[in-house]
Scaffold this active site. Structure first.
Site, PDB file in Angstrom:
ATOM      1  N   HIS A 362    -123.581  31.780-106.752  1.00  0.00           N
ATOM      2  CA  HIS A 362    -124.991  31.402-107.457  1.00  0.00           C
ATOM      3  C   HIS A 362    -124.626  30.694-108.664  1.00  0.00           C
ATOM      4  CE1 HIS A 362    -127.441  35.000-105.844  1.00  0.00           C
ATOM      5  NE2 HIS A 362    -127.951  33.725-105.260  1.00  0.00           N
ATOM      6  N   CYS A 675    -126.048  27.811 -86.209  1.00  0.00           N
ATOM      7  CA  CYS A 675    -126.235  28.812 -87.640  1.00  0.00           C
ATOM      8  C   CYS A 675    -124.888  28.810 -88.130  1.00  0.00           C
ATOM      9  CB  CYS A 675    -126.865  30.039 -87.431  1.00  0.00           C
ATOM     10  SG  CYS A 675    -126.070  31.234 -86.411  1.00  0.00           S
TER      11      CYS A 675
HETATM   12  C1  PEP Z   1    -120.778  32.401 -86.727  1.00  0.00           C
HETATM   13  O1  PEP Z   1    -119.715  33.269 -86.098  1.00  0.00           O
HETATM   14  O2  PEP Z   1    -120.631  31.344 -86.628  1.00  0.00           O
HETATM   15  C2  PEP Z   1    -121.678  33.120 -87.574  1.00  0.00           C
HETATM   16  C3  PEP Z   1    -122.840  32.570 -88.103  1.00  0.00           C
HETATM   17  O3  PEP Z   1    -121.723  34.513 -87.865  1.00  0.00           O
HETATM   18  P1  PEP Z   1    -120.659  34.999 -88.921  1.00  0.00           P
HETATM   19  O4  PEP Z   1    -120.086  33.928 -89.617  1.00  0.00           O
HETATM   20  O5  PEP Z   1    -121.427  35.945 -89.784  1.00  0.00           O
HETATM   21  O6  PEP Z   1    -119.543  35.806 -88.108  1.00  0.00           O
END
Ligand code: PEP
Ligand code: MG
Length: 748
Positions: A362, A675
């Site tokens: 933050h 993501c």
């Molecule tokens: C990933 O594995 O790319 C993901 C977005 O999940 P996390 O980073 O929470 O494991």
């Protein structure tokens, strides 16, 4: 074993008096074991300390033969004391001799002792030793005795930490100083100025309390004071909207029931309010440091910032006036939270250099809105910089020059002007859509870990929440949050995003995200172990409660859910079936059903790639979690810094996999996004968009840079280039793609 009423408070009082005497450590330990043994009426109390080479040395004992002191040694894992050190938790052995780990040390003459209870002396993840009691009779030890041992061990760990740090503080001598240090860029920019060292409050030495109810009152008063301070900050007319939102979310933290309950519980164990706050923040920090996701991990600093504020108030050390700073100040710190930054006269701060830290803190978000360049992860900076040193900071390259030459300074004045132009460019993009030069819209979504995170993000800057990691409230509370508590948490997020889409991800616990009340530790390979959907399908009530909370939280709006770590089609169908059961249940109970439901999967296990045509018949969307997918593709632990950089996300093999996924989804007309962290990196984002991804979900701080990329690239032409490179290269195309971006005016 029966204790006389009043034994525990009286023992705590004796220990408190002892620890306040500032005795030499040997004497303190000798007296501590004496007090514990005689007051609890046990036959032995011993303290073992870790010595060089990770050996436990018998340091003080009441009850064991004196000739064994400093002569009895155990490895970690050896014997019952070694077992406590290994497991790093309190253990009770009713029949010590019968236990397979028991090791007899003849020099201690302990033949007569039967039962043993011990606790590790721990500070964060640093182990100092073990404190243990023994009795000649076989017996159980009541919880209050174990708690007393734990409280004593905590007090000892504080004293041992203090001793250690005091002994380590050496003046910086010029000959051993570096001239230049390198960290990572958190906020680009360039600045020159004078070093100012930001100090966090020193650890408290006031550990054991006389009166728990008085301590609870002190805690509540301090909470009110901190709330008042934050409210005062909020009235500052100089604050921008993002900063106001961050402090509003801070205010919510100060009212966080789980956090306050944990501190109160520690006070009830006999600690002062300060020591309890410290204990709870150390525990949260330790747990959260295991998380590999930088955004979630960086929430540690918010908790620590608040903890510091509270402790300062309790100690009456809170500064009500701002410090006098040089007009060009470079702030140097191990770490800091956003409120600590705003305690300074921010107009005078030209750059910030943190020993730790990453983009998603933050403090970085606040510094970004103030255009203060920032470097993190620079290592032992406090051993090389003195207050008052002149520094030149190139945050874009992660470099700090200490007392630089005139040549370096000349170079810096040109850099400062160039950077100013970049900022002006970002400002012009605010509120504009993410659309490529050849007209392809790209959704720019954000990843969040707490509903509160949304308060610190400008609503005009993102299209939706592509990944809501729901683990954090589970990790910071003492017990599983019930359906009602979860519903309230998710409702907050829904309220914040308004009409934008928000995708909930069901619990992804296990691996690096450990819950204090859920014991699935001890796995040899937790990233590939019992984690995520594997846990929630086995513990179906957990999954059902979460799905029920999602349904209730959206309250008639669209519901978007995705399941993590799905490895085959059956797992997805099983998870989806559970959602259907919950929807039916809600309907039968007359609850409000979502207006529409989209159920998707994370794609982060390689086996799923080979089932795509089948899987795509059942899912409404796919979100590629490259953080996990790449760790499994390359067999590279994502949490292990030794191998982090060994494989590159833009290698032809990964690009081929990403292309295959995107092509299959397009053929089946199923939306597909990414993501993982790579979506936050401009060069990687260029590749993703070129390969056909039209939705990226990233850490919120990355949005302006990625939007600049999207709006300055031609998708089709870049795709042609990348596809030819994939065919021609046998190693990462990162450098080629960077040159291509520069040559074709893509803003990186
Ligand atoms: C990933 O594995 O790319 C993901 C977005 O999940 P996390 O980073 O929470 O494991
Ligand atoms: Mg993952």
């Amino acid at each position: 074993m029966q204790l006389k009423p009043g034994t525990i408070p009286h023992t705590l009082k004796l220990l408190r008096d002892l620890m306040n005497k500032k005795l030499p450590i040997d004497l303190l330990l000798e007296k501590t074991v004496y007090v514990i043994a005689t007051q609890l009426n046990v036959d032995v109390c011993s303290c073992y300390l870790i010595r060089p080479g990770d050996i436990l040395e018998l340091y003080a004992s009441y009850g064991l033969d004196k000739s064994a002191l400093h002569e009895t040694f155990l490895q970690i894992g050896e014997g019952l004391i070694g077992e406590i050190a290994l497991q790093r938790k309190s253990l009770v052995f009713e029949d010590a001799w019968a236990h397979p780990s028991f090791v007899h040390k003849p020099e201690t003459k302990e033949t007569a002792f039967k039962s043993l209870a011990g606790t590790p002396i721990l500070k964060g993840d640093h182990l100092y030793g073990v404190l243990a009691i023994q009795t000649t009779q076989i017996q159980t030890f009541p919880t209050e005795i174990i708690e007393l041992l734990e409280t004593s061990a905590l007090a000892l760990s504080e004293i041992l930490t203090r001793e250690n740090t005091q002994n380590k503080q050496e003046p910086i001598n010029n000959a051993s100083r570096l001239k230049k240090m390198e960290g990572v860029c958190i906020i680009s920019g360039v600045a020159v100025g004078t070093a100012f060292i930001h100090k966090r409050i020193e650890r408290t030495s006031n550990i054991l309390a006389k009166d728990s109810s008085a301590e609870i009152k002190r805690l509540n008063d301090a909470l009110l004071m901190v709330q008042k301070e934050i409210n005062n900050m909020l009235t500052n007319p100089q604050l921008a909207e993002e900063q106001i939102d961050i402090f509003k979310s801070y205010l919510m933290f100060t009212k966080d029931k789980g956090w306050i309950e944990k501190i109160t519980a520690a006070i009830q164990m006999g600690l002062t309010a300060e020591a309890s706050i410290q204990k709870v923040s150390d525990e949260i920090t330790e747990r959260m440091q295991l998380i590999t996701d930088p955004y979630l991990r960086e929430r540690i600093h918010d908790f620590n910032d608040l903890a510091n504020r509270l402790i300062k108030n309790l100690k009456g050390k809170f500064r009500r006036t701002k410090l006098v700073l040089d007009k060009n100040t470079i702030l140097i710190a191990e770490n800091m939270g956003p409120a600590e930054l705003l305690d300074y006269d921010i107009k005078k701060i030209k750059a910030i250099v943190l020993q730790e830290g990453s983009q998603t803190m933050h403090v970085a978000i606040v510094a970004k809105s103030l255009n203060i360049p920032m470097i993190g992860g620079i290592g032992a900076i406090l051993s090389h910089i003195n207050a008052g040193d002149y520094l030149a900071v190139d945050a874009t390259k992660g470099l700090v020059y200490i007392n630089p030459s005139d040549e370096v300074l000349d170079d810096f004045s040109i850099k400062i002007q160039t950077h100013q132009k970049l900022l002006e460019k970002y400002k012009l993009l605010k509120g504009l859509p993410g659309i490529t030069l050849d007209g392809i819209p790209v959704q720019l979504n954000i990843n969040i870990g707490l509903a509160n995170d949304l308060m610190s993000i400008d609503q005009n800057d993102y299209d939706g929440v592509g990944l809501y990691r729901t683990e954090l409230p589970f990790m910071t509370s003492n017990q599983l949050p019930d359906t009602e508590t979860q519903t309230e948490i998710y409702k907050k997020a829904i309220l914040q995003v308004g009409d934008k889409p928000l995708t909930f991800r069901t619990l992804d616990i296990g691996s690096d995200k450990v819950l204090p009340y859920f014991d699935n530790t001890g796995e040899k390979n937790p990233a590939m172990g019992w984690r995520s959907i594997r846990i929630t399908l086995d513990r179906r009530a957990l999954l059902r409660s979460q799905l029920r909370s999602f349904i209730r939280a959206v309250n008639g709006k669209e519901l978007r859910i995705m399941f993590p770590m799905i490895s085959n089609v059956d797992e997805f169908l099983e998870a989806k079936k559970t959602l259907d059961i919950e929807l039916k249940r809600e309907k039968n109970k007359g609850g409000v059903l979502p207006s529409s439901i989209k159920v998707g999967t994370m794609l982060e296990v390689p086996s799923l790639i080979f089932q795509l045509p089948e899987l795509l018949k059942y899912v409404d969307f796919v979100s590629v979690g490259t953080n996990d997918l790449f760790q499994f593709l390359f067999a590279t632990d994502r949490g292990n810094p030794i191998i982090w950089n060994r494989y590159d996300s833009l290698a032809p093999e990964t690009l081929k996999v990403l292309k295959y996924i995107s092509d299959e989804c397009r053929k089946a007309n199923i939306p597909c996004s990414v993501c993982g962290e790579i979506a936050s990196n401009p060069i990687d984002a260029i590749a993703l968009i070129a390969l056909g991804y039209t939705s990226l979900s990233m850490n919120p701080a990355a949005i302006p840079a990625i939007k600049a990329v999207v709006r300055t690239m031609n998708r089709e032409k870049t795709a042609e280039y990348i596809l030819s490179q994939i065919e021609q290269s046998n190693h990462s195309i990162r450098e080629q793609l960077k040159s291509y971006a520069i040559d074709h005016g893509i803003f990186i």
